[in-house]
Design a protein around this motif. Structure first.
Motif, PDB file in Angstrom:
ATOM      1  N   LEU A   1       0.840  -1.198   0.000  1.00 26.04           N
ATOM      2  CA  LEU A   1       0.000   0.000   0.000  1.00 26.04           C
ATOM      3  C   LEU A   1       0.880   1.254   0.000  1.00 26.04           C
ATOM      4  O   LEU A   1       0.597   2.234  -0.697  1.00 26.04           O
ATOM      5  CB  LEU A   1      -0.927   0.011   1.223  1.00 26.04           C
ATOM      6  CG  LEU A   1      -2.114  -0.952   1.198  1.00 26.04           C
ATOM      7  CD1 LEU A   1      -2.836  -0.954   2.547  1.00 26.04           C
ATOM      8  CD2 LEU A   1      -3.094  -0.584   0.089  1.00 26.04           C
TER       9      LEU A   1
ATOM     10  N   SER B   1       2.364   2.168  -3.280  1.00 27.60           N
ATOM     11  CA  SER B   1       1.443   2.755  -4.255  1.00 27.60           C
ATOM     12  C   SER B   1       1.281   4.247  -3.966  1.00 27.60           C
ATOM     13  O   SER B   1       1.818   4.760  -2.986  1.00 27.60           O
ATOM     14  CB  SER B   1       0.079   2.067  -4.155  1.00 27.60           C
ATOM     15  OG  SER B   1      -0.618   2.536  -3.016  1.00 27.60           O
TER      16      SER B   1
ATOM     17  N   ALA C   1      -1.739   5.414  -3.525  1.00 24.86           N
ATOM     18  CA  ALA C   1      -3.119   5.499  -3.036  1.00 24.86           C
ATOM     19  C   ALA C   1      -3.219   6.107  -1.640  1.00 24.86           C
ATOM     20  O   ALA C   1      -2.335   5.924  -0.805  1.00 24.86           O
ATOM     21  CB  ALA C   1      -3.745   4.109  -3.014  1.00 24.86           C
TER      22      ALA C   1
ATOM     23  N   LEU D   1      -5.971  -2.425  -4.512  1.00 25.47           N
ATOM     24  CA  LEU D   1      -5.514  -1.339  -5.376  1.00 25.47           C
ATOM     25  C   LEU D   1      -6.041  -1.411  -6.803  1.00 25.47           C
ATOM     26  O   LEU D   1      -5.657  -0.605  -7.639  1.00 25.47           O
ATOM     27  CB  LEU D   1      -3.972  -1.327  -5.395  1.00 25.47           C
ATOM     28  CG  LEU D   1      -3.311  -1.057  -4.047  1.00 25.47           C
ATOM     29  CD1 LEU D   1      -1.809  -1.346  -4.100  1.00 25.47           C
ATOM     30  CD2 LEU D   1      -3.551   0.391  -3.620  1.00 25.47           C
TER      31      LEU D   1
END
Lengths: 129, 281
Positions: free
Chosen positions: A49, A52, A54, A125
């Motif tokens: 995570l 990424s 995001a 994702l």
């Protein structure tokens, strides 16, 4: 690492927009109050995570929050489209329901006790349709 | 049910406009350190939506190059603090957050295990066996006569005994190691095995439950003949002793059992509650 624009460009309005935009909310549970989720898997999921770009939410332990009916569970359940990395879906749904904040029916729950970090990260994702 | 007054500070790791992105490894280590300390952390980046803010204060961390901006919530409800974390290691960031939290108390991992039953209402038939079985008043009945967990702080850590007597495998303990008690899916074979266990438990002290479920005159007659307070108490203890012997519940649960008088009183109260709830359905 990129060069920072002037800090003055960061405004409360922008910050609010950054927090509230985009379609799916990603929630990661650390299960920090009891070590029942494999450490390697939960570390790898969090690392992916973080790799990424995001936005995502993390909580120390959903069980701890449910035990005390933390109002944040209501806020999470009200997020709309949700993807949750935690443990068994039946347990996660039960925790929210018991805390008075049932999850929406289409909440996607990934199980860090049985699935691989890659499977979970891919599901969390994936692009929204 | 106690209400949680020691909610953790919401930390926002801000990497949007006006800040420098942390290296991914440092970002992950920082988040792990904060989560393992008990904080909740939002990573504010791109590509997914974050949870709306609630009524607490936010602590915004960012690599602002020493110039953490002063922020103000447009609604005036949330206080926002900002801290610059440029060049700080994860441990130093945790220390910074701790310092920002000040003397506000917060639950922390390691000091308590969230151990309590969670009811799967998609399976629960409201039979009240758990209410009658638990000697620690964990269960209660809602205003609409529905079984519910009312005093989860009374639950004995690592004791999943009530989940073993549930005929529908509807009671979960998410922190338990094995399925289906931990919430794992239930196949028919497992459900059958659990039901066999319930039959045994019923033999060992569950005649109250069968009487509650079957209120025919014949059943009532059988119930009154078979049941005596001493026998029920003895059988319940045998049941618990067997569960301890099989490693299903911790020995200290037996040690913390209420007195004989209290158990009998609790059994009567539970019976009355269950009967009222079942009659009111």
């Amino acid at each position: 690492m990129r060069t920072a624009p002037p800090a003055a460009t960061l405004t409360a309005t922008f910050f609010k927009r950054a927090l509230l935009s985009s379609p799916a909310t990603i929630l990661y549970c650390r299960c920090a109050y009891a070590q029942v989720v494999p450490t390697g898997v939960k570390n790898d999921v969090l690392q992916k995570l973080c790799d990424s770009s995001a936005s995502f939410e993390t909580v120390s332990d959903l069980c701890e929050m449910a035990a005390h009916r933390d109002p944040r569970l209501s806020a999470i359940a009200a997020c709309g489209k949700l993807r949750i990395a935690a443990c068994y879906p039946r347990a996660v749904k039960g925790l929210f329901e018991q805390a008075g904040s049932p999850l929406p029916a289409d909440a996607e729950i990934l199980n860090m006790r049985t699935q691989t970090a890659q499977e979970i990260a891919d599901a969390l994702l994936k692009a929204d349709p | 049910m106690i209400t949680h007054t020691h909610r953790p500070l919401r930390v926002v790791l801000y990497e949007g406009n006006g800040s420098i992105q942390l290296p991914a490894e440092a970002r992950a280590k920082t988040m792990m350190a904060l989560l393992d300390k008990g904080y909740t952390v939002t990573r504010s980046g791109q590509g997914a939506s974050a949870m709306p803010h609630d009524d607490r204060s936010l602590l915004v961390l960012g690599a602002f190059e020493g110039k953490a901006p002063a922020l103000e919530d447009a609604t005036g409800r949330i206080s926002i603090d900002t801290r610059d974390i440029t060049g700080l290691e994860p441990d130093a960031i945790v220390a910074l957050v701790d310092k920002s939290r000040g003397d506000k108390t917060m639950n922390e991992p390691g000091k308590w295990k969230p151990w309590f039953p969670v009811i799967d209402y998609s399976r629960c038939t409201n039979c009240m066996q758990c209410l009658s079985f638990c000697l620690f008043d964990v269960y209660g009945v809602s205003e609409d006569n529905k079984i519910q967990v009312q005093n989860n702080d009374n639950c004995k850590t690592n004791c999943p005994a009530c989940s073993r007597v549930c005929p529908e495998v509807a009671i979960m303990f998410p922190k338990y190691q094995a399925g289906p008690i931990n919430g794992d899916e239930i196949n028919e074979k497992e459900a059958g095995r659990e039901k066999i266990k319930v039959d045994i438990s019923s033999l060992l002290g569950g005649d109250i439950y069968s009487a509650l479920k079957d209120r025919s005159a014949a059943a009532k007659s059988r119930f009154s003949k078979e049941r005596s307070p001493d026998k029920a108490l003895d059988e319940r203890k045998k049941c618990l002793t067997k569960l301890v012997g099989d490693g299903f519940i911790p020995a200290d649960v037996l040690a913390s059992l209420p007195s004989t008088e209290e158990i009998l009183k609790k059994a009567e109260i539970a019976k009355a509650k269950a009967a009222a709830a079942l009659a009111g359905r």
